[in-house]
Each structure stands twice: as structure tokens, then as C-alpha cells.
Design an enzyme around this catalytic site. Structure first.
Site, PDB file in Angstrom:
ATOM      1  CG  ASP A  47      16.220   0.536  -3.897  1.00  0.00           C
ATOM      2  OD1 ASP A  47      16.306   0.200  -2.706  1.00  0.00           O
ATOM      3  OD2 ASP A  47      15.061   1.349  -4.317  1.00  0.00           O
TER       4      ASP A  47
ATOM      5  CD  GLU B 159      14.812  -4.770   0.562  1.00  0.00           C
ATOM      6  OE1 GLU B 159      15.520  -3.676   1.338  1.00  0.00           O
ATOM      7  OE2 GLU B 159      14.481  -4.737  -0.327  1.00  0.00           O
TER       8      GLU B 159
ATOM      9  CG  ASP C 242      12.782   3.688   1.190  1.00  0.00           C
ATOM     10  OD1 ASP C 242      13.974   3.831   1.006  1.00  0.00           O
ATOM     11  OD2 ASP C 242      12.086   2.587   0.628  1.00  0.00           O
TER      12      ASP C 242
END
Length: 665
Positions: free
Chosen positions: A393, A396, A460
Site C-alpha cells: 500500500d 504517495e 480506494d
């Protein structure tokens, strides 16, 4: 790349051609290059960014003269040169000659009716024509539509609403309907601007970079060339495509739930428990404890559980990201080993707010730190422990005001960070000889991530059907990313983000199960607020829908194996825009249906409470309806779509037609 038309004197200008296509034309009246000095203003709140600039001294470069094989550009004839252009094969090296010039604007030739695709993984628009796309990896936002109440509320809470161009995975690469592609080889903040029908604009916040050009006779060959440039993923392993990956995060109770799901008739290839490392409850929802090792209290006896599952042909998957919670054991180990990025004003670790807890940043610019994370965390705590895959995950969140080991400018490393993160994962898997067997999936990316990351996931999405943040964005994400070298994409079945009363409906879950069945990997997710939302096993009806579609997914495994092998050989993605095989302008903007390989067409239901939808069947031969066996002529049709039978068609001439026919209702 050829430069032609250069003339000395007051009317000098130049053009660049690629395989007979004019890609750049600069004249004194409309110079193709200008530059300035910038002053970035960057604010980050939990992975959401506001980025501004105050450029000064912008100069249009209207004059050009040759110096050897290079072009020197200046403001006017006789003035000092400010920019050097060097053509090397099919690339153009751009170098500002004044170190203070760190903003460059380029205008490439555009033609009326030209269509543009690419930009990395775009969520809102497949056809980029007429819009502007900043290239900066970030949280994509919740809502992503300034006209909606959800986006407004999220903007009030940490700038988190987003907009149509926000994406976890941007890439400064575009493809043109003129059958060429352009890639900006820079990790700097940049902008692709297609708002001017006469010029394609590129803005780069760096003074030295190159533009790479690719040309081909057809769009499929162009996509293949890009996949060769960025790196191809290995074939997906049989276990990843042979059944559904069930995502549960209820600790030890997850195993009993899994058994009930299987007993209901589901074809299951893996159990994914992202909470294997423990949980942390926040106002956002049920978060994870970011210390990457087995939490025995939440999953007692997990090694034996994993072994028992494997004997049944079921893999176990987990979760990891490149940050370490400062209240965890591994944070202290990383701190002692010098593996964390530092503050600019001290030798203290830089801490990032992830929403009610703070984390250190493992500094991947330090080769020793990347090796430490790959071996100590992923290798020993995950692969050696028995995990067959995981969600890798984030990526960013690199701030631009920290200090990195190699002295790099964080403004230039921010976009590169997901690539380094992917490299750490790939290196760990290779060290155990499991490349092509263990699978991690990422949402963050940038140019070059293709060479390391074997599988994308679309991030998401909100748990709804909204235009810019719902189930339909999964299709756009897969199609756009596939054009720039990412063969495999999938999504959270059921969606993820549930905030401000936005919760799943049975309609949404059933439709997402259908979409998952016709994706290379089918994986469910409980979302950020599992207790507030329906799950695939919340009722017998929902469980029956999931089980039925998991069986469809498993039945298609031989075809997906063929598509995966084809991706390795040609670089073509598994999910393809219609125009990849039917290059017609009417199809250039179609993003709510796709070709599943060359032989199958999938038109998922992505609107709420719909019992039918419009489907475009391209080409000049009939398509066969998967569920009824009825043949449909090419053209536009309204097709019934009861639950469990989304509009799916295949070519009767396909070698896989006998397999497809077994799915007939």
C-alpha cells in the site's frame, strides 16, 4: 527524430518529424519552447496536496540556430542561447543553459479531431482530449467531483475531496490517435495540457530532461512498444487467477467465515487478512497497526493456519506499506540502523501524519535501507513466514520538506517513490526465488513501476456508483494504465471508502462481484468501516451472488492464462479499450465497457438499480451473448442485465468458444 525547416535569419523556425508525423513546430510567431524560474509552494495533508508556483522571468524562445547537431534556442536572433535541444534517435534531450531556469513549457503539434490517451492510471477520463492533467502521485481524493456534497465535506477535512485528475498513479506518457506516443522522462512535477486543439502542452518543473517518441502502424503495436520501454510483468500464477481472493479482517474469526463462504459454493484461491499485523481504531475507521510482523494476539496460531490452508490449495495474503509507526518495534530498529529519512533542520526522523498516528519514512535512497526493508521486513517477516502475496500500500506520501540519504531533491523524488517501493517488494520476492509465484499489488505508481509491480489495484473507490469515484472508475483505471504498460489490474470488490453515511447497497455489491469475475484477479475487501457496511457474507443472497461469480471467474482461468501469456509476449493488457482492436473514432472515448482479450467483450453494469444497459458491439461479425447463446449483430444494443448475468459477449470463432459456452445459463 528529424529536424527540418531550420532557416537562418529573422524568420527562422524549425519542425520535428517522427516517422512522417510532424510532432513539433516552432516559429517566431508561436515559439514551441519557453522557460522561467519557479518557486514551488507545496502543502500536504495526509497524502492530499495543494501545489502552486510563482514563476518569474518567463521567456519565449523565438529564435534558433544550429551548433553542430544541436539546436540552440534564444529569445531573439543574436541573443544568448538559453536552451539546447539534442536529438538522439527518437528522443529529444532538453537542457536549460541557465541553472536558474527550472520551468520549461513545450508545445507539440496537435491536429483537429486528434484523440489522446494515457497519463498513467486515470480514473475519470480515458480520452484526455480537451483537459489538463497535473502529474503528481497523491491520494486520489474522496468524491473527486467539486459539484458533490461528499467532495465538499472532504475538502473541508484536509483537502481530501480531490478532482478528476487526482490519481495514485500518474505517468507523463500519452498516446495519440495519430499513432505515436510521447513520454516525458522526468520525475518532476509536470502537466499534460490538451485544452488547445492546435497544441499539446507539456509543463516541466525541471531544467534538464528528455522527450521520448514512439511510432507504430497500429495502436496495438504502439502499446507493445511502450510496454517494452517500461518493463513487462511476469505471467500471473495459477493460484491468483484460479479463484476468488477473499478479503476478511476479523482476526481469528476470519477463518470460520472463510469456511462458510466456501461451503456456500465459492471458488476460493486465497484468504487475504490485511489485519494480520494488528489494528488501530481511528475516526476514519478500522486502520492497521503499522509494524510489519505477525500479531499473535489477533491471529493466534497463524503459522499452523497458513499451513492448513495451503494443504487445501488456499494461499494466505497480508499487507505492508513503506512507513513505520513510531510506536512500533520496527521503527526503533530502523531508527537505530539509520534507515529513516530526516528533518531538514535536525538529525531527527521526519514523521508523517497518517491520521491520528505518526510514521517514519524508510529512506529508499539509501541502498542499505532498501535492502534492510526488503530482507528484514518483507523477506523474513512475510515470505519466510508463509505469505504468498500482499497489498503493498501507499507510496504517495513522500513529503517535499524532508532530507534524504543521497541528497536528492524531494520534489524530484516524490513521483519516483512508488517505483522505489515496488523495487523493494520485487527484490524481496526475487531473493526467495518466487518471482512469478508470490504476488503483491499496488495502487501507487509512476513511470517504471511496470518493471517491478506484477499487479495494480485501482485504489480506494467510494462505495457507490458516482461518476468520478465509484465502481465505474475501476474500468477507466484499468484501460488507461494498460495502455502504458500495465498488463493486469483489479479492484476492491465492494469498494473501500465509506464516509459521511455513504454505505454499500446490495445492488452495488452484486454488480461489483460481476465486475470482479471478469477481471484477471477477483478480490473482495471489507472496506474502511466493515461494521457499517454490507459484506459479501452479510446475507444468503449476497453470499450466493459472490459464490456464483467466483465460479465464473474460476471457469475463465484457462482463458486468463492465455491472456497472461499473451501479455508477457506482446505487452498487451488483459483488459483493453475497444479501439485497441477496432480503431474507429466512435470508440475512442468509450470507457464503460472493455475487451477482455481480443475474444470477449464485457459491459459491466455501473449504474445503480439498472436492469439493462446499452452495449456497443464493434467490428463486422456477430458477437455471441455469453448467457443466452444468442448472436447479436455489430452495432448498439440495449441488453438485459439481471443480477449474475452482466452483458458479456464473445466471438463465436474464438478458440475458447467451447469454454465460454459452458457458462451459458
Amino acid at each position: 527524430m528529424q529536424e527540418r525547416g531550420l532557416e537562418q535569419g529573422p524568420e527562422q523556425g524549425f519542425t520535428c518529424h517522427l516517422a512522417g508525423r510532424e510532432v513539433l513546430c516552432s516559429t517566431p510567431q508561436r515559439p514551441a519552447f519557453s522557460l522561467a524560474s519557479g518557486q514551488p509552494d507545496v502543502r500536504m495533508v495526509r497524502g492530499n496536496f495543494e501545489i502552486g508556483d510563482s514563476p518569474t522571468g518567463r521567456v519565449a524562445l523565438a529564435a534558433a540556430r544550429m551548433e553542430g547537431d544541436d539546436l540552440l534556442l534564444s529569445e531573439a536572433p543574436g541573443a544568448a542561447p538559453l536552451l539546447r535541444l539534442s536529438a538522439r534517435g527518437d528522443s529529444l534531450q532538453v537542457t536549460a543553459l541557465n541553472p536558474g531556469h527550472d520551468r520549461v513549457w513545450i508545445e507539440l503539434t496537435a491536429q483537429p479531431g486528434e484523440h489522446i490517451w494515457g497519463g498513467g492510471e486515470q480514473m475519470s477520463y480515458l480520452d484526455l482530449s480537451g483537459r489538463r492533467f497535473p502529474i503528481w502521485t497523491s491520494e486520489p481524493g474522496v468524491g473527486r467531483d467539486k459539484s458533490t456534497e461528499l467532495t465538499r465535506l472532504m475538502d473541508e477535512q484536509g483537502m481530501a475531496g480531490g478532482d478528476y485528475w487526482w490519481t495514485n498513479y500518474p505517468q507523463p506518457t500519452f498516446l495519440s490517435s495519430r499513432l505515436y506516443a510521447c513520454h516525458l522522462d522526468s520525475s518532476a512535477y509536470s502537466v499534460l495540457d490538451f485544452t488547445d486543439p492546435a497544441r499539446h502542452g507539456i509543463e516541466v518543473w525541471e531544467g534538464s530532461f528528455s522527450l521520448e517518441f514512439f511510432a507504430a502502424d497500429d495502436i496495438a503495436a504502439l502499446v507493445g512498444a511502450l510496454s517494452t520501454r517500461f518493463g513487462r510483468q511476469p505471467a500471473l500464477p495459477d493460484w491468483a487467477i484460479g479463484g476468488a481472493i477473499v478479503g476478511l479482517k476479523e482476526g481469528d474469526a476470519s477463518f470460520a467465515r472463510l469456511d462458510a463462504i466456501i461451503a456456500a459454493g465459492a471458488e476460493v484461491s486465497a484468504l487475504w487478512c490485511e489485519d494480520w499485523i494488528g489494528i488501530r481504531q481511528t475516526t476514519f475507521g478500522r486502520r492497521l497497526f503499522w509494524d510489519w510482523s505477525w500479531n499473535e494476539a489477533r491471529y493466534p496460531g497463524l503459522p499452523a493456519r497458513i499451513a492448513a490452508l495451503k494443504e487445501r490449495g488456499i494461499r494466505f495474503l497480508g499487507y505492508v506499506n513503506p512507513y513505520l509507526a513510531n510506536d512500533g518495534v520496527q521503527y526503533q530498529e530502523a531508527l537505530a540502523g539509520g534507515h529513516l529519512a530526516l528533518r531538514q533542520d535536525s538529525d531527527e526522523p521526519y514523521l508523517v501524519d497518517f491520521g491520528e498516528f505518526d510514521c517514519g519514512v524508510v529512506d529508499f535512497t539509501n541502498p542499505a535501507s532498501l535492502d534492510w526493508f526488503a530482507e528484514r521486513v518483507i523477506g523474513r517477516e512475510m515470505l519466510d513466514f508463509g505469505l504468498s502475496g500482499w497489498m503493498a500500500d501507499f507510496g504517495e506520501y513522500l513529503p517535499v520538506d524532508l532530507r534524504l540519504h543521497d541528497g536528492s531533491d524531494p520534489m524530484l523524488l516524490h513521483n519516483r517513490w512508488p517505483v522505489l517501493w515496488a523495487e523493494a517488494n520485487a527484490r524481496a520476492i526475487a531473493s526467495r526465488g518466487k518471482t512469478g509465484e508470490a504476488v503483491f499489488f499496488m495502487r501507487a505508481g509512476f513511470s517504471g513501476v511496470q518493471a517491478y509491480c506484477p499487479l495494480l489495484w485501482a485504489g480506494d473507490q467510494s462505495v457507490d456508483f458516482t461518476r468520478h469515484d465509484g465502481i465505474n472508475t475501476v474500468l477507466t483505471a484499468a484501460l488507461s494504465a494498460g495502455l502504458v504498460g500495465n498488463a493486469y489490474s483489479h479492484s476492491d470488490v465492494g469498494g473501500y471508502t465509506s464516509l459521511h453515511g455513504n454505505v454499500r447497497t446490495p445492488d452495488l455489491i452484486k454488480r461489483w462481484c460481476e465486475l470482479g469475475a471478469f477481471s484477471p484477479v477477483m478480490r473482495s475487501h471489507e472496506g474502511n468501516r466493515p461494521d457499517d457496511n454490507l459484506q459479501i457474507d452479510s446475507s444468503d443472497d449476497l453470499l450466493a451472488s459472490f459464490a456464483a461469480m467466483s465460479r465464473v471467474h474460476a471457469a475463465l482461468a484457462p482463458y486468463v492464462r492465455h491472456l497472461s501469456d499473451e501479455a508477457v509476449a506482446t505487452g498487451l493488457p488483459v483488459q483493453r479499450p475497444l479501439f485497441l482492436h477496432y480503431f474507429e473514432e466512435a470508440l475512442f472515448a468509450v470507457q464503460d465497457q472493455y475487451l477482455y482479450g481480443a475474444d470477449m467483450l464485457v459491459a459491466p453494469v455501473v449504474e445503480a438499480d439498472a436492469a439493462a444497459r446499452t452495449v456497443i458491439l464493434p467490428g463486422d461479425t456477430p458477437w455471441r451473448h455469453l448467457w443466452s447463446g444468442e448472436d447479436f449483430a455489430p452495432g448498439t444494443h440495449i441488453v438485459d442485465a439481471p443480477y449474475g448475468q452482466p452483458p458479456v459477449f464473445y466471438l463465436p470463432s474464438s478458440d475458447f468458444a467451447p469454454l465460454f459456452a459452458t457458462l451459458k445459463a
